[in-house]
Design a protein around this motif. Structure first.
Motif, PDB file in Angstrom:
ATOM      1  N   PRO A 100       5.183   7.278  12.096  1.00 45.60           N
ATOM      2  CA  PRO A 100       4.955   6.014  11.387  1.00 45.60           C
ATOM      3  C   PRO A 100       4.986   4.790  12.299  1.00 45.60           C
ATOM      4  N   ASP A 101       5.746   4.826  13.396  1.00 40.16           N
ATOM      5  CA  ASP A 101       5.796   3.670  14.290  1.00 40.16           C
ATOM      6  C   ASP A 101       4.557   3.567  15.169  1.00 40.16           C
ATOM      7  N   LYS A 102       3.717   4.630  15.204  1.00 38.52           N
ATOM      8  CA  LYS A 102       2.523   4.624  16.048  1.00 38.52           C
ATOM      9  C   LYS A 102       1.225   4.690  15.257  1.00 38.52           C
TER      10      LYS A 102
ATOM     11  N   SER B 198       0.831  -1.187   0.000  1.00 42.72           N
ATOM     12  CA  SER B 198       0.000   0.000   0.000  1.00 42.72           C
ATOM     13  C   SER B 198       0.874   1.248   0.000  1.00 42.72           C
ATOM     14  N   TYR B 199       0.244   2.376  -0.317  1.00 44.49           N
ATOM     15  CA  TYR B 199       0.976   3.646  -0.308  1.00 44.49           C
ATOM     16  C   TYR B 199       0.200   4.637   0.561  1.00 44.49           C
ATOM     17  N   ARG B 200      -0.089   4.207   1.778  1.00 42.98           N
ATOM     18  CA  ARG B 200      -0.846   5.073   2.673  1.00 42.98           C
ATOM     19  C   ARG B 200      -0.040   6.275   3.142  1.00 42.98           C
ATOM     20  N   ARG B 201       1.290   6.204   3.026  1.00 39.80           N
ATOM     21  CA  ARG B 201       2.095   7.377   3.367  1.00 39.80           C
ATOM     22  C   ARG B 201       1.800   8.546   2.439  1.00 39.80           C
ATOM     23  N   GLY B 202       1.098   8.257   1.326  1.00 38.77           N
ATOM     24  CA  GLY B 202       0.678   9.331   0.437  1.00 38.77           C
ATOM     25  C   GLY B 202      -0.221  10.331   1.143  1.00 38.77           C
ATOM     26  N   TRP B 203      -0.941   9.888   2.177  1.00 39.27           N
ATOM     27  CA  TRP B 203      -1.790  10.814   2.936  1.00 39.27           C
ATOM     28  C   TRP B 203      -0.949  11.860   3.668  1.00 39.27           C
ATOM     29  N   ILE B 204       0.286  11.506   3.999  1.00 38.07           N
ATOM     30  CA  ILE B 204       1.187  12.471   4.634  1.00 38.07           C
ATOM     31  C   ILE B 204       1.513  13.592   3.658  1.00 38.07           C
TER      32      ILE B 204
ATOM     33  N   TRP C  22      -3.246   3.172  11.217  1.00 35.36           N
ATOM     34  CA  TRP C  22      -3.797   2.959   9.883  1.00 35.36           C
ATOM     35  C   TRP C  22      -2.730   2.553   8.862  1.00 35.36           C
ATOM     36  N   LEU C  23      -1.471   2.379   9.300  1.00 40.72           N
ATOM     37  CA  LEU C  23      -0.369   2.009   8.418  1.00 40.72           C
ATOM     38  C   LEU C  23      -0.127   0.511   8.494  1.00 40.72           C
ATOM     39  N   SER C  24       0.050  -0.146   7.344  1.00 42.11           N
ATOM     40  CA  SER C  24       0.310  -1.584   7.338  1.00 42.11           C
ATOM     41  C   SER C  24       1.718  -1.875   7.862  1.00 42.11           C
ATOM     42  N   ALA C  25       1.927  -3.092   8.356  1.00 46.31           N
ATOM     43  CA  ALA C  25       3.234  -3.476   8.902  1.00 46.31           C
ATOM     44  C   ALA C  25       4.315  -3.426   7.833  1.00 46.31           C
ATOM     45  N   ALA C  26       3.976  -3.867   6.613  1.00 44.68           N
ATOM     46  CA  ALA C  26       4.970  -3.890   5.532  1.00 44.68           C
ATOM     47  C   ALA C  26       5.402  -2.480   5.156  1.00 44.68           C
ATOM     48  N   GLU C  27       4.435  -1.563   5.075  1.00 48.88           N
ATOM     49  CA  GLU C  27       4.779  -0.191   4.716  1.00 48.88           C
ATOM     50  C   GLU C  27       5.553   0.487   5.846  1.00 48.88           C
ATOM     51  N   ARG C  28       5.181   0.199   7.071  1.00 45.48           N
ATOM     52  CA  ARG C  28       5.902   0.765   8.215  1.00 45.48           C
ATOM     53  C   ARG C  28       7.367   0.326   8.186  1.00 45.48           C
TER      54      ARG C  28
ATOM     55  N   VAL D  28     -10.339  23.746   9.883  1.00 46.16           N
ATOM     56  CA  VAL D  28     -10.758  22.449   9.334  1.00 46.16           C
ATOM     57  C   VAL D  28      -9.551  21.520   9.234  1.00 46.16           C
ATOM     58  N   TRP D  29      -8.436  22.043   8.730  1.00 47.26           N
ATOM     59  CA  TRP D  29      -7.204  21.253   8.630  1.00 47.26           C
ATOM     60  C   TRP D  29      -6.755  20.796  10.012  1.00 47.26           C
ATOM     61  N   LEU D  30      -6.822  21.669  10.996  1.00 43.02           N
ATOM     62  CA  LEU D  30      -6.386  21.352  12.358  1.00 43.02           C
ATOM     63  C   LEU D  30      -7.155  20.158  12.916  1.00 43.02           C
ATOM     64  N   ALA D  31      -8.458  20.123  12.692  1.00 39.11           N
ATOM     65  CA  ALA D  31      -9.265  19.009  13.197  1.00 39.11           C
ATOM     66  C   ALA D  31      -8.825  17.683  12.580  1.00 39.11           C
ATOM     67  N   ALA D  32      -8.585  17.672  11.267  1.00 43.32           N
ATOM     68  CA  ALA D  32      -8.145  16.445  10.594  1.00 43.32           C
ATOM     69  C   ALA D  32      -6.760  16.019  11.079  1.00 43.32           C
ATOM     70  N   TRP D  33      -5.872  16.962  11.276  1.00 44.78           N
ATOM     71  CA  TRP D  33      -4.510  16.686  11.735  1.00 44.78           C
ATOM     72  C   TRP D  33      -4.519  16.026  13.117  1.00 44.78           C
ATOM     73  N   LEU D  34      -5.263  16.587  14.042  1.00 49.38           N
ATOM     74  CA  LEU D  34      -5.304  16.047  15.394  1.00 49.38           C
ATOM     75  C   LEU D  34      -5.952  14.673  15.433  1.00 49.38           C
ATOM     76  N   LEU D  35      -6.856  14.424  14.515  1.00 52.37           N
ATOM     77  CA  LEU D  35      -7.575  13.146  14.501  1.00 52.37           C
ATOM     78  C   LEU D  35      -6.758  12.017  13.878  1.00 52.37           C
ATOM     79  N   PHE D  36      -6.011  12.307  12.803  1.00 52.94           N
ATOM     80  CA  PHE D  36      -5.408  11.231  12.014  1.00 52.94           C
ATOM     81  C   PHE D  36      -3.884  11.138  12.082  1.00 52.94           C
ATOM     82  N   PHE D  37      -3.165  12.227  12.371  1.00 51.45           N
ATOM     83  CA  PHE D  37      -1.710  12.173  12.233  1.00 51.45           C
ATOM     84  C   PHE D  37      -1.038  11.515  13.435  1.00 51.45           C
ATOM     85  N   ASN D  38       0.041  10.762  13.138  1.00 49.18           N
ATOM     86  CA  ASN D  38       0.922  10.232  14.163  1.00 49.18           C
ATOM     87  C   ASN D  38       2.245   9.860  13.500  1.00 49.18           C
TER      88      ASN D  38
END
Length: 436
Positions: free
Chosen positions: A185-187, A2-8, A190-196, A173-183
Motif C-alpha cells: 500500500p505504501d508503494k 475511494s475503496y480501491r483496496r477492494g481490488w486486493i 493507483w492508491l489515493s493518499a487518503a486511502e493509503r 492469466v492471474w499471474l500476469a495481472a498480479w505482476l502488473l498491478f500488485f504492490n
C-alpha cells in the motif's frame, strides 16, 4: 473516500478460486482416471491425498520465505509452479507421473494461505478483516463450484486430460495481472493518499491491553516460529483448523465419487449438483465474515472474541451428521449447503482470529503457515481414511459421522484454547488473557 483496496480482495478471491479449481480437478475426473489406471478406492484415496503431502511439507518454509521476501515475488513463483504442474497432469502417462505432478502442484500451492494472510494484514484495516478474509477464503469454494459445473462438462465431452490443461492455463492469466498491478500500500501508485493513510493507520489490531510498542508493523522484529510455538493459542487455532479441514477435504476429494456411486448421478449431473452447495457457501461465508466485523467492537478485536463465531460456524458444519439419514436429493442438497457454509465460515473466521490475536505483522505468514499445516495434517488423513472406510464397510456413512464428530470437537477447542493473544512469551504481563 475511494475503496480501491477492494481490488486486493478481488486478487485474493481469484487466487483461492484458481487454487481450488486445480485441487478439485482430480476429483471431477476420478472415475475415468481410476478406470484408466485401474485404481481401487484405497488407491484413489492415496492419490487424492498426495498433493497435501507436499503442500503440508512446504507450508512453513513458504511462510518463512513470504515473511522474508514479500508477497509479490512468492505468490508469483507459487502460482507459476502449481499452474504448470496442473497442465502437466493432463499429460500423465502412468500412475507415477500423475503422482509426481500432484506433488509438485501441492508444493507450489503452499504459498497461497501465507500470502493471503500477509496481504490482508498489510492492506486491510482491522475492522474490515473478517469480511476480506471471508472473501479470500470463499474463493476456495467458488473454485469447486465453477470447476464442478464447467470441468465436469469438459470431462464428459473432451475427456479428463483437457480439464487439467484448461484449469492450469487460468493460473497464468492471474499471474500476469498480479505482476502488473500488485504492490504494497505504501508503494501502489493507483492508491489515493487518503486511502493509503487510512490503511497504514488502521491495519493493526488494538488489543484489550495495549500491545508493546515494538509490536507495530513498522518496528517489530520477527519473533521466529519457535518462539510463537510457545503460545497455546497458536496450537488451539491449528487444532481448530484441523478439525474443520478434515470435512473440507472429504468433500473436495470424495463428493463426486459419492454422488456417482451412492446417488447414481452421471459425471455431468454430479458437477451441476456439487456446484450448488459450493456456490451457496461462497455467498454465506462472506456474509458471516461481514457480520463478525459488524458485531465486534474495535476494542474486542484483540481479545479474540471472534472465537465465538468460529465455534458457531463449526457447529453449523456438523450438519454433515445428517447425511446418512437423508434419502431425498433436495434435502441432501440443503444438508451439503449448510455443512459447506459452516466449514467455509470456520476457515475464514479462524484465519481472521489469527490476525486478531497476533499483535504485530512481522510473523503473520509463518504463523498462518503453522495453522494451515495443522489443518492439512487432518486434511491429509481424510481422503485416505475415507478410502479405507468405504473399502471396509461398502458405504460412505461412517465417513460423514467421523467428519461431523470432528466439527463438534473443533468448536470446543476454539472456545477453550484461543482465549489469549499470541505471544512468544505466554507469561509476559504485556499481553493478558481476554476476559470474555
Amino acid at each position: 473516500m475511494s475503496y480501491r483496496r477492494g481490488w486486493i480482495a478481488v486478487f485474493l478471491f481469484t487466487l483461492a478460486t484458481i487454487n481450488y479449481m486445480d485441487r478439485i480437478a482430480l476429483s471431477i475426473a476420478a472415475r475415468p482416471i481410476a478406470t484408466e489406471f485401474k485404481l481401487s478406492a484405497v488407491g484413489m484415496g492415496y492419490l487424492f491425498s498426495s498433493f497435501i503431502w507436499s503442500y503440508a511439507l512446504f507450508l512453513i518454509p513458504m511462510g518463512i520465505l513470504v515473511d522474508r521476501f514479500g508477497v509479490k515475488r512468492m505468490a508469483g513463483a507459487g502460482i507459476f509452479i502449481w499452474s504448470a504442474a496442473t497442465v502437466l497432469t493432463g499429460a500423465a502417462s502412468n500412475f507415477t507421473s500423475l503422482l509426481v505432478a500432484r506433488l509438485v502442484m501441492g508444493g507450489g500451492e503452499a504459498v497461497s494461505n501465507p500470502v493471503g494472510a500477509k496481504v490482508i494484514r498489510q492492506w486491510i484495516p482491522a475492522t474490515e478483516r473478517g469480511m476480506v478474509t471471508s472473501m479470500f477464503n470463499s474463493g476456495s469454494y467458488a473454485g469447486p463450484a465453477i470447476c464442478s459445473a464447467f470441468l465436469g462438462a469438459l470431462v464428459a465431452v473432451y475427456g479428463w486430460r483437457s480439464s487439467f490443461v484448461v484449469a492450469g492455463c487460468i493460473g497464468f492469466v492471474w499471474l500476469a495481472a498480479w505482476l502488473l498491478f500488485f504492490n504494497s500500500p505504501d508503494k501502489a501508485k493507483w492508491l489515493s493518499a487518503a486511502e493509503r493513510d487510512k490503511i497504514l493507520r488502521e491495519r493493526e489490531s488494538v488489543p484489550a491491553v495495549q500491545a508493546p510498542a515494538q509490536a507495530t508493523d513498522t518496528g517489530a522484529a520477527s519473533s521466529g516460529l519457535l518462539a510463537l510455538l510457545r503460545s497455546p493459542t497458536l496450537w488451539g487455532l491449528a487444532l481448530t483448523q484441523g478439525c474443520n479441514v478434515y470435512t473440507q477435504y472429504l468433500f473436495l476429494t470424495w463428493l463426486p465419487s459419492y454422488l456417482q456411486a451412492s446417488r447414481h448421478l452421471s459425471i455431468s449431473k454430479t458437477g451441476a449438483f456439487a456446484a450448488v452447495p459450493y456456490a451457496a457457501a461462497v455467498v454465506l461465508c462472506i456474509l458471516a465474515g461481514r457480520l463478525s466485523d459488524h458485531f465486534l467492537k474495535k476494542s474486542d478485536i484483540g481479545t479474540g472474541r471472534r472465537r465465538n463465531a468460529v465455534a458457531l460456524a463449526m457447529l453449523t458444519g456438523a450438519a454433515i451428521l445428517a447425511v446418512p439419514f437423508t434419502t431425498n436429493l433436495a434435502a441432501l442438497l440443503l444438508v451439503f449447503s449448510v455443512t459447506l457454509t459452516g466449514i467455509a465460515s470456520t476457515t475464514s473466521l479462524n484465519f481472521a482470529l489469527l490476525n486478531d490475536l497476533l499483535p504485530g505483522s512481522k510473523d503473520v505468514a509463518k504463523a498462518m503457515a503453522f495453522v494451515v499445516v495443522g489443518g492439512n495434517i487432518f486434511g491429509m488423513i481424510a481422503p485416505i481414511a475415507t478410502g479405507y472406510v468405504i473399502d471396509a464397510t461398502g458405504s460412505y456413512n461412517w465417513a460423514f459421522v467421523i467428519a461431523g464428530a470432528l466439527c463438534v470437537v473443533g468448536a470446543i477447542v476454539a472456545l477453550t484454547m484461543t482465549r489469549k493473544p499470541i505471544s512468544a512469551e505466554p507469561g509476559s504481563s504485556g499481553i493478558q488473557a481476554a476476559t470474555s
